[in-house]
Design a protein around this motif. Structure first.
Motif, mmCIF file in Angstrom:
data_model
loop_
_atom_site.group_PDB
_atom_site.id
_atom_site.type_symbol
_atom_site.label_atom_id
_atom_site.label_comp_id
_atom_site.label_asym_id
_atom_site.label_seq_id
_atom_site.Cartn_x
_atom_site.Cartn_y
_atom_site.Cartn_z
ATOM 1 N N PRO A 34 8.438 27.744 -10.827
ATOM 2 C CA PRO A 34 7.661 28.971 -10.728
ATOM 3 C C PRO A 34 6.244 28.705 -11.233
ATOM 4 N N ASN A 35 5.283 29.330 -10.622
ATOM 5 C CA ASN A 35 3.893 29.222 -11.071
ATOM 6 C C ASN A 35 3.251 27.859 -10.870
ATOM 7 N N SER A 36 3.877 26.996 -10.069
ATOM 8 C CA SER A 36 3.275 25.681 -9.871
ATOM 9 C C SER A 36 2.246 25.720 -8.741
ATOM 10 N N GLY A 37 2.184 26.835 -8.014
ATOM 11 C CA GLY A 37 1.176 26.979 -6.966
ATOM 12 C C GLY A 37 1.748 26.866 -5.555
ATOM 13 N N LYS A 38 3.041 27.075 -5.398
ATOM 14 C CA LYS A 38 3.643 26.966 -4.063
ATOM 15 C C LYS A 38 3.038 27.943 -3.072
ATOM 16 N N THR A 39 2.958 29.196 -3.494
ATOM 17 C CA THR A 39 2.454 30.200 -2.559
ATOM 18 C C THR A 39 0.981 29.954 -2.245
ATOM 19 N N THR A 40 0.235 29.508 -3.247
ATOM 20 C CA THR A 40 -1.173 29.182 -3.008
ATOM 21 C C THR A 40 -1.279 28.067 -1.974
ATOM 22 N N LEU A 41 -0.436 27.055 -2.107
ATOM 23 C CA LEU A 41 -0.443 25.965 -1.131
ATOM 24 C C LEU A 41 0.021 26.477 0.235
ATOM 25 N N HIS A 98 1.560 37.067 -1.205
ATOM 26 C CA HIS A 98 1.248 37.469 -2.577
ATOM 27 C C HIS A 98 1.343 36.293 -3.554
ATOM 28 N N VAL A 99 0.250 35.998 -4.219
ATOM 29 C CA VAL A 99 0.242 34.956 -5.253
ATOM 30 C C VAL A 99 0.206 35.668 -6.579
ATOM 31 N N GLY A 100 1.074 35.301 -7.493
ATOM 32 C CA GLY A 100 1.063 36.029 -8.749
ATOM 33 C C GLY A 100 1.220 35.099 -9.916
ATOM 34 N N ASN A 101 0.562 35.453 -11.016
ATOM 35 C CA ASN A 101 0.683 34.613 -12.191
ATOM 36 C C ASN A 101 1.894 35.034 -12.998
ATOM 37 N N LEU A 104 0.840 16.648 -6.222
ATOM 38 C CA LEU A 104 0.426 16.797 -7.616
ATOM 39 C C LEU A 104 -0.668 17.848 -7.660
ATOM 40 N N ASN A 105 -0.287 19.074 -8.036
ATOM 41 C CA ASN A 105 -1.210 20.202 -7.920
ATOM 42 C C ASN A 105 -1.999 20.441 -9.206
ATOM 43 N N MET A 106 -2.991 21.292 -9.097
ATOM 44 C CA MET A 106 -3.842 21.694 -10.228
ATOM 45 C C MET A 106 -4.647 20.516 -10.756
ATOM 46 N N THR A 107 -4.958 19.576 -9.891
ATOM 47 C CA THR A 107 -5.735 18.432 -10.368
ATOM 48 C C THR A 107 -7.152 18.861 -10.746
ATOM 49 N N ASP A 108 -7.574 20.008 -10.232
ATOM 50 C CA ASP A 108 -8.903 20.495 -10.664
ATOM 51 C C ASP A 108 -8.912 20.797 -12.154
ATOM 52 N N VAL A 109 -7.803 21.352 -12.642
ATOM 53 C CA VAL A 109 -7.703 21.644 -14.072
ATOM 54 C C VAL A 109 -7.647 20.347 -14.862
ATOM 55 N N LEU A 110 -6.897 19.390 -14.325
ATOM 56 C CA LEU A 110 -6.766 18.078 -14.955
ATOM 57 C C LEU A 110 -8.143 17.440 -15.121
ATOM 58 N N ILE A 129 -3.632 17.071 -5.221
ATOM 59 C CA ILE A 129 -4.264 18.176 -4.495
ATOM 60 C C ILE A 129 -4.733 19.264 -5.453
ATOM 61 N N SER A 130 -5.546 20.159 -4.928
ATOM 62 C CA SER A 130 -5.764 21.429 -5.609
ATOM 63 C C SER A 130 -5.511 22.510 -4.565
ATOM 64 N N ALA A 131 -4.396 23.179 -4.716
ATOM 65 C CA ALA A 131 -4.022 24.199 -3.727
ATOM 66 C C ALA A 131 -5.037 25.320 -3.719
ATOM 67 N N LEU A 132 -5.551 25.615 -4.901
ATOM 68 C CA LEU A 132 -6.484 26.730 -5.034
ATOM 69 C C LEU A 132 -7.777 26.465 -4.274
ATOM 70 N N LYS A 133 -8.286 25.215 -4.417
ATOM 71 C CA LYS A 133 -9.538 24.898 -3.749
ATOM 72 C C LYS A 133 -9.306 24.342 -2.352
ATOM 73 N N GLU A 174 -2.858 41.021 -13.429
ATOM 74 C CA GLU A 174 -1.709 40.217 -13.074
ATOM 75 C C GLU A 174 -2.054 38.738 -13.103
ATOM 76 N N ASP A 175 -3.194 38.415 -12.523
ATOM 77 C CA ASP A 175 -3.566 37.014 -12.367
ATOM 78 C C ASP A 175 -3.859 36.354 -13.709
ATOM 79 N N THR A 176 -4.390 37.117 -14.673
ATOM 80 C CA THR A 176 -4.653 36.515 -15.971
ATOM 81 C C THR A 176 -3.360 36.190 -16.701
ATOM 82 N N TYR A 210 -2.793 32.371 -20.507
ATOM 83 C CA TYR A 210 -3.834 33.222 -19.931
ATOM 84 C C TYR A 210 -4.857 32.357 -19.212
ATOM 85 N N HIS A 211 -5.274 32.766 -18.060
ATOM 86 C CA HIS A 211 -6.367 32.032 -17.421
ATOM 87 C C HIS A 211 -7.250 32.970 -16.624
ATOM 88 N N MET A 212 -8.451 32.474 -16.309
ATOM 89 C CA MET A 212 -9.374 33.299 -15.545
ATOM 90 C C MET A 212 -8.818 33.482 -14.139
HETATM 91 P P1 GDP Z 1 4.120 29.942 -7.215
HETATM 92 O O1 GDP Z 1 4.844 30.779 -8.232
HETATM 93 O O2 GDP Z 1 4.549 28.527 -7.293
HETATM 94 O O3 GDP Z 1 4.179 30.499 -5.838
HETATM 95 O O4 GDP Z 1 2.600 29.909 -7.715
HETATM 96 P P2 GDP Z 1 1.353 30.707 -7.162
HETATM 97 O O5 GDP Z 1 0.908 30.133 -5.870
HETATM 98 O O6 GDP Z 1 1.667 32.158 -7.204
HETATM 99 O O7 GDP Z 1 0.249 30.315 -8.234
HETATM 100 C C1 GDP Z 1 0.376 30.575 -9.623
HETATM 101 C C2 GDP Z 1 -0.988 30.613 -10.276
HETATM 102 O O8 GDP Z 1 -1.582 29.302 -10.288
HETATM 103 C C3 GDP Z 1 -1.977 31.507 -9.554
HETATM 104 O O9 GDP Z 1 -2.683 32.230 -10.527
HETATM 105 C C4 GDP Z 1 -2.872 30.545 -8.803
HETATM 106 O O10 GDP Z 1 -4.166 31.071 -8.636
HETATM 107 C C5 GDP Z 1 -2.878 29.330 -9.711
HETATM 108 N N1 GDP Z 1 -3.088 28.063 -8.962
HETATM 109 C C6 GDP Z 1 -2.369 27.601 -7.917
HETATM 110 N N2 GDP Z 1 -2.829 26.410 -7.485
HETATM 111 C C7 GDP Z 1 -3.878 26.077 -8.294
HETATM 112 C C8 GDP Z 1 -4.783 24.947 -8.354
HETATM 113 O O11 GDP Z 1 -4.721 24.001 -7.592
HETATM 114 N N3 GDP Z 1 -5.718 24.992 -9.347
HETATM 115 C C9 GDP Z 1 -5.808 26.031 -10.225
HETATM 116 N N4 GDP Z 1 -6.762 25.991 -11.163
HETATM 117 N N5 GDP Z 1 -4.989 27.099 -10.192
HETATM 118 C C10 GDP Z 1 -4.035 27.132 -9.237
#
Ligand code: GDP
Ligand code: MG
Length: 755
Positions: A10-17, A27-30, A113-119, A142-146, A403-405, A531-533
């Motif tokens: 959960p929260n690894s960024g699947k839906t974002t990807l 719907h993407v949710g934190n 390997l997601n969230m590499t932007d944060v890394l 990858i960075s799913a977000l970007k 929600e996102d924070t 918490y995140h922006m």
């Molecule tokens: P899921 O639960 O796996 O479907 O995760 P979500 O796609 O809902 O994403 C969870 C949170 O991680 C959201 O707040 C996204 O904006 C954030 N997120 C997802 N991918 C990335 C990424 O590559 N970089 C960053 N910084 N945040 C991400």
């Protein structure tokens, strides 16, 4: 077509990807558990189209939660061509735990390997080549977000599909390695697919696995007793295996991660510090209520930050009549809040556009009825609803930010702490809070609840969390009350109504959980996200989705119903255009249903036009926006017969108030009725699909009874304060009734058991 499944924590960024790959706006949710059902979309940017399936978030492939069961069944039964295992790089060890399980399947896998932007931002780095070699699977950063590198990821995935893959396990050299090898051979002989995966599960004494292969299960346990336990009574195989996985991960995979600084828990500690206050045992919920009020204040207030009251001359200056449009948009009794400013701007725009259109139609020399149709039927209805769009978007923006924070996840956690002892778990709050957006996805989300009874009860109360479509009702009516009777701020009324919905939901949930829907409370294990922006792109996608849906609805369902309402209110039974709406078809239908609403305050006691409220409430069953669209159409008709020109939205309600003589208690009761009664057609259909026909009938009855009871209570107490005594007695009797019901149910259960 090829099928690729997205699997990850959960929260690894699947839906974002998923959204980045398919261009969808799911719907993407934190918070964990947002994606319950699997969701499909198509990736079109590669050499060939690929079907992508977004699975719910899971920590393992053991059947501990409904999500895990869904995901496990999917990968085992539907056999995707490739699994894209999305791994949160900032949480490597924990995420790779799932990877070590997926590896055991005979399916091609790519690790994203997601969230590499944060890394990168933290200055940390992962030696991807080494990691790839040690895991034995392709790894793509990858960075799913970007959207970074996601096409490369798909390219690698398409390559892996070329050749079949055999499962491998990191448990080979562990204490239970020999038992697993043994079980694997036994299963291979039975020609079981993915034998290695099933072998590990058998050794783990996984519930599902033991049921499907009972004789092998016995043999495996006997083998373990003899060769592994050796005299020791038992081995906790499940714990042993989990431990072995983590040991392997720490020894072989974690070492590929180099941190810029020694593990810096700064971020974490900041989050923890914030949590000390925001989720404080006593202050947490009051803080939530204050935050919620701030949200409504920003969206609805005509006296932003209460400046008008603080600085008297400013308030007076604001209140002074003025012709300037700018002043009308920005100031009322005080400074307008951002939501109201946008509302006024939109209102001024639609009014101007409406005038242009009507002048145009008249210019064409259209007949009176055609002008009436366009101006009173279509424009009134659609624009009356559309002018609320800006405020809906502001409210959603604020909710999405919360929600996102990661704050909303904390709210669910705090509510869990309070309500668990009454049989309601924090898991139930996630779908309920989603209900502020729309009941339909919220009802589907209840599938995460393990206890069927809890799920039923939750589906029933979700509509009480006032959705976006109900907002125009709240806004227009409370605005009308504030303007017509010169009381309070509209935002306070709106806020109270939202709270009322939540309180009624919780109370009825408690009552149901202690009477007709008794059962176990779902376990609520949730890891609170740091918490995140909030991401701007994510927020904008969300808003766009909402706006699109709202506009589509305005120009389809709302236009159609407005035309019908206009027709019924402009024509008599003899199919002649009537001068006075009193002679219309709608008037006689309205008179007919009117007595039903008398106890609620908007029935027979009103003057000749009183039926407009009853009719609007009925049209709301199609779509809740229809209530205000109907107001628009009918107010125009009253305006034609009772008085001159009117404004949109709030002005229409004011016209209704002066034409019907309705009072404040009845207006509040009207809002409450619309909030609590049978929801719109789409929500009712979803409830029916989720509950089944039999239970759905009871649910309809529940909605009707609740809305009638609560609205009657509001009206009677508001009109004759002494009736409060009657309601107190009713409530006391209800409590006694519940206690007895419980006693009776307990003793019945006891009796059955003894028999
Ligand atoms: P899921 O639960 O796996 O479907 O995760 P979500 O796609 O809902 O994403 C969870 C949170 O991680 C959201 O707040 C996204 O904006 C954030 N997120 C997802 N991918 C990335 C990424 O590559 N970089 C960053 N910084 N945040 C991400
Ligand atoms: Mg998701």
């Amino acid at each position: 077509m090829l099928h690729f499944a997205l699997a990850g924590n959960p929260n690894s960024g699947k839906t974002t990807l998923f959204n980045a790959l398919t261009g969808s706006t799911a719907h993407v949710g934190n918070w964990p558990g947002v994606t319950v059902d699997k969701r499909e979309g198509v990736y079109k940017k590669g050499e060939q189209p690929v079907n992508i399936i977004d699975l719910p978030g899971i920590y393992s492939l053991s059947p501990y939660t409904p999500e895990e069961v869904i995901a496990r069944n999917f990968v085992l039964d539907e056999k995707p061509d490739c699994i894209i295992n999305i791994v949160d790089a900032t949480n490597l060890e924990r995420n790779l735990y799932l990877t070590t399980q997926l590896m055991e399947l005979d399916v091609p896998i790519v690790v994203a390997l997601n969230m590499t932007d944060v890394l990168d931002k933290n200055g940390d780095c992962i030696d991807v080549r080494t990691l790839e070699k040690r895991i034995g699977l392709p790894v793509v950063e990858i960075s799913a977000l970007k959207g970074d590198n996601v096409d490369e990821l798909m390219k690698r995935a398409l390559e892996t599909v070329q050749k079949p893959r055999k499962g491998v396990s990191v448990l080979k050299d562990s204490l239970l390695g020999s038992a697993i090898a043994n079980a694997e051979i036994a299963l291979q002989l039975k020609e079981v697919e993915a034998p290695l995966f099933h072998a590990v599960k058998l050794v783990e004494k996984d519930e599902i696995e033991v049921q499907t292969h009972p004789s092998e299960a016995k043999a495996v346990q006997a083998f373990i007793k003899e060769n592994v336990a050796k005299g020791n009574e038992t081995v906790d195989t499940e714990a042993e295996i989990a431990d072995a996985r983590y040991k392997y991960i720490t020894a072989h995979f974690s070492t590929t991660l180099t941190r810029a600084r020694k593990p810096d828990y700064n971020e974490l500690s900041k989050s923890n510090k914030a949590d000390k206050v925001l989720t404080h045992k006593w202050a947490g919920i009051p803080i939530f209520l204050v935050i919620l009020f701030a949200v409504f204040h920003i969206t609805f207030s005509e006296d932003f930050l209460f400046l008008g009251a603080l600085i008297a001359p400013f308030g007076e200056w604001c209140a002074l009549e003025s012709d300037s449009v700018v002043k009308a948009i920005f100031f009322a009794g005080g400074l307008n809040s951002p939501g109201v400013i946008l509302f006024n701007a939109m209102d001024a725009f639609t009014a101007w556009l409406g005038d242009m259109i009507i002048t145009g139609v008249e210019g064409l020399g259209a007949s009176a009825w055609a002008v009436g149709l366009v101006s009173d039927g279509i424009l009134r209805g659609v624009f009356g609803v559309l002018s609320f769009l800006p405020q809906i978007l502001v409210l959603f923006l604020l909710f999405s930010i919360l929600e996102d924070t990661g704050y909303m996840a904390r709210v669910a956690f705090m509510l869990d702490r309070i309500f668990r002892r009454f049989g309601v778990s924090g898991r139930a709050f996630m779908p309920m809070i989603m209900g502020f957006g729309c009941s339909v996805p919220a009802m589907i989300n209840t599938r995460t609840l393990a206890d069927e009874k809890e799920r039923e009860a939750t589906i029933r109360v979700i509509p009480f969390f006032s959705c976006g479509a109900k907002m125009p009702i709240l806004l227009a009516v409370s605005g009308g009350i504030a303007a017509s009777f010169g009381v309070g701020n509209a935002d306070v009324i709106t806020y109270s109504m939202y709270l009322l919905g939540m309180v009624v939901a919780l109370l009825s949930l408690l009552i149901m959980r202690n009477t007709v829907a008794r059962g176990e409370t779902s376990p609520f294990i949730m890891e609170l996200p740091i918490y995140h922006m909030p991401g701007l792109k994510n927020l904008m996608l969300h808003l766009w989705d909402k706006a699109k849906h709202f506009i589509q609805k305005a120009f389809t369902i709302i236009v159609a119903s407005s035309i019908v309402v206009w027709f019924l209110s402009s024509y008599g039974w003899n199919w002649q255009y009537v001068d006075n709406m009193k002679d219309s078809i709608l008037a006689s239908l309205g008179q007919f249903v009117l007595p039903i609403f008398t106890p609620l305050g908007f029935g027979s006691q009103l003057s000749e036009w009183g039926w407009v409220f009853a009719v609007s409430a009925v049209t709301g069953l199609i779509a809740k926006e229809d209530v205000i669209a109907t107001f628009g159409v009918l107010a125009a008709c009253i305006g034609a017969t009772v008085q001159g020109g009117l404004e949109e939205g709030v002005g229409e309600v004011m016209a209704m108030i002066s034409a019907t003589g309705i009072g404040i208690p009845a207006l509040i009761s009207f809002i409450a009725f619309n909030m609590l009664t049978i929801p719109c057609f789409a929500a009712a259909a979803t409830a029916k699909a989720e509950l089944g026909k039999g239970k759905f009938r009871w649910t309809l009855l529940f909605w009707l009874v609740t809305s009638f009871l609560v609205s009657t209570m509001i009206y009677t107490i508001g009109t004759w304060v002494w009736t409060i005594a009657i309601w107190v007695v009713v409530a006391a009797l209800a409590v006694v009734g519940i206690v007895f019901w419980n006693k009776f149910a307990d003793s019945k259960a006891e009796y059955e058991k003894n028999k």
